[in-house]
Design a protein around this motif. Structure first.
Motif, PDB file in Angstrom:
ATOM      1  N   THR A 160       0.834  -1.203   0.000  1.00 33.08           N
ATOM      2  CA  THR A 160       0.000   0.000   0.000  1.00 33.08           C
ATOM      3  C   THR A 160       0.870   1.254   0.000  1.00 33.08           C
ATOM      4  O   THR A 160       0.561   2.238  -0.691  1.00 33.08           O
ATOM      5  N   GLN A 161       1.955   1.243   0.755  1.00 38.61           N
ATOM      6  CA  GLN A 161       2.876   2.381   0.754  1.00 38.61           C
ATOM      7  C   GLN A 161       3.419   2.633  -0.654  1.00 38.61           C
ATOM      8  O   GLN A 161       3.483   3.786  -1.111  1.00 38.61           O
ATOM      9  N   PHE A 162       3.802   1.551  -1.330  1.00 37.77           N
ATOM     10  CA  PHE A 162       4.325   1.688  -2.685  1.00 37.77           C
ATOM     11  C   PHE A 162       3.260   2.243  -3.630  1.00 37.77           C
ATOM     12  O   PHE A 162       3.536   3.124  -4.451  1.00 37.77           O
ATOM     13  N   LEU A 163       2.025   1.743  -3.502  1.00 35.85           N
ATOM     14  CA  LEU A 163       0.938   2.204  -4.363  1.00 35.85           C
ATOM     15  C   LEU A 163       0.653   3.688  -4.159  1.00 35.85           C
ATOM     16  O   LEU A 163       0.474   4.444  -5.129  1.00 35.85           O
ATOM     17  N   TYR A 164       0.628   4.119  -2.890  1.00 35.23           N
ATOM     18  CA  TYR A 164       0.360   5.531  -2.600  1.00 35.23           C
ATOM     19  C   TYR A 164       1.496   6.412  -3.116  1.00 35.23           C
ATOM     20  O   TYR A 164       1.259   7.525  -3.603  1.00 35.23           O
ATOM     21  N   ALA A 165       2.729   5.936  -3.004  1.00 30.36           N
ATOM     22  CA  ALA A 165       3.866   6.695  -3.536  1.00 30.36           C
ATOM     23  C   ALA A 165       3.761   6.807  -5.058  1.00 30.36           C
ATOM     24  O   ALA A 165       4.017   7.874  -5.636  1.00 30.36           O
ATOM     25  N   LEU A 166       3.350   5.715  -5.695  1.00 29.76           N
ATOM     26  CA  LEU A 166       3.184   5.726  -7.148  1.00 29.76           C
ATOM     27  C   LEU A 166       2.089   6.696  -7.574  1.00 29.76           C
ATOM     28  O   LEU A 166       2.250   7.444  -8.548  1.00 29.76           O
TER      29      LEU A 166
END
Length: 285
Positions: free
Chosen positions: A100-106
């Motif tokens: 989820t952290q990666f998705l939000y950063a993306l």
């Protein structure tokens, strides 16, 4: 909103403390008294002995069976514990979700490439976290509503009357400060620890562990094979509590569905929860 039937209610809620250390004793029909370690230590250092004894008595926690007069306070503690999960799930929970952290950063990076606006890009993480809080509140309030219309709608009828179930309260200085329930399952001869919660003003006194041990004693006395529980607790302290009681994690799911969840695309994007199952084997099957 889809709620389970009264026999298939939401999973256990546990509010734990980091430093719970108390002895286990007592029988089902007799109230039990536990003295919290901090109070005992304070009393030993004071003089004269009589005031110290009075202070220790005020800090004594009694675990007894639920009575109809306890319902209002029991529901208050349950409601408070559930509502605490909103910020915990929205903000603390994200640190347990690298995908989820990666998705939000993306999404934040994509915002810059699409809008070319530094201001909007800087606001994107705040918008994402605001959406997480909104959906956490929406789902958890639906979960609470479900519980209040099933087993918690009538604690006495659901837990005190059926064979194999029971509900206890922790009482400190005449006030109900904690709750816990046990529900037996005849199909696999296990008892489920449920609805454990402690008033936020009285944590750190060993009450959570005392309530947990009460359920374990109930299971042993009634010849159950094991004690099980399911939890979506975010706080590490809750999981440490289970382990200190002897529980072992048996499974973990990242795709657990709470009662009341719609599983819409936006809900999937902004609400994720980790569900863990624990088991304490009491004897061989």
């Amino acid at each position: 909103m889809h709620c389970s039937s009264p026999k298939m209610v939401c999973e256990t809620k546990i509010v734990a403390d980091e430093h719970d250390a108390i002895p286990a004793t007592g029988t089902k029909k007799e109230p039990m008294m536990w003295s919290s370690p901090p109070a005992a230590a304070a009393g030993a250092a004071r003089s004269p002995a009589e005031p110290a004894a009075k202070d220790a008595a005020r800090e004594a926690v009694f675990i007894r069976e639920f009575e109809r007069a306890d319902e209002e306070e029991a529901l208050r503690i349950f409601h408070e514990g559930i509502m605490e999960r909103i910020p915990n799930t929205a903000f603390r929970g994200i640190w347990q979700q690298p995908r989820t952290q990666f998705l939000y950063a993306l999404l934040t990076v994509m915002c810059f490439f699409v809008t070319k606006s530094v201001t909007l890009t800087c606001c994107a993480p705040l918008i994402l976290m605001g959406a997480r809080y909104y959906y956490s509140r929406k789902v958890i309030q639906s979960y609470l509503d479900c519980a209040l219309h099933t087993d918690m709608a009538d604690i006495e009828a659901y837990y005190m009357r059926p064979t194999g179930s029971c509900f206890w309260v922790a009482v400190l200085d005449g006030r109900v400060v904690g709750i816990v329930a046990a529900q037996g399952h005849e199909d696999d001869n296990t008892v489920e620890l449920r609805r454990m919660s402690v008033d936020s003003r009285y944590r750190g006194k060993g009450i959570a562990k005392a309530l947990g041990r009460r359920v374990l004693e109930y299971a042993v006395r009634n010849n159950y094979t094991a004690v099980v529980l399911g939890t979506t607790a975010v706080k590490l302290a809750a999981h440490k509590l289970y382990e200190s009681l002897g529980f072992h994690r048996t499974s973990q799911s990242e795709d657990y569905r709470l009662p009341g969840m719609s599983r819409s695309p936006l809900e999937r994007l902004f609400f994720q929860i980790r569900h863990s199952r624990y088991r304490l084997q009491l004897r061989e099957e």
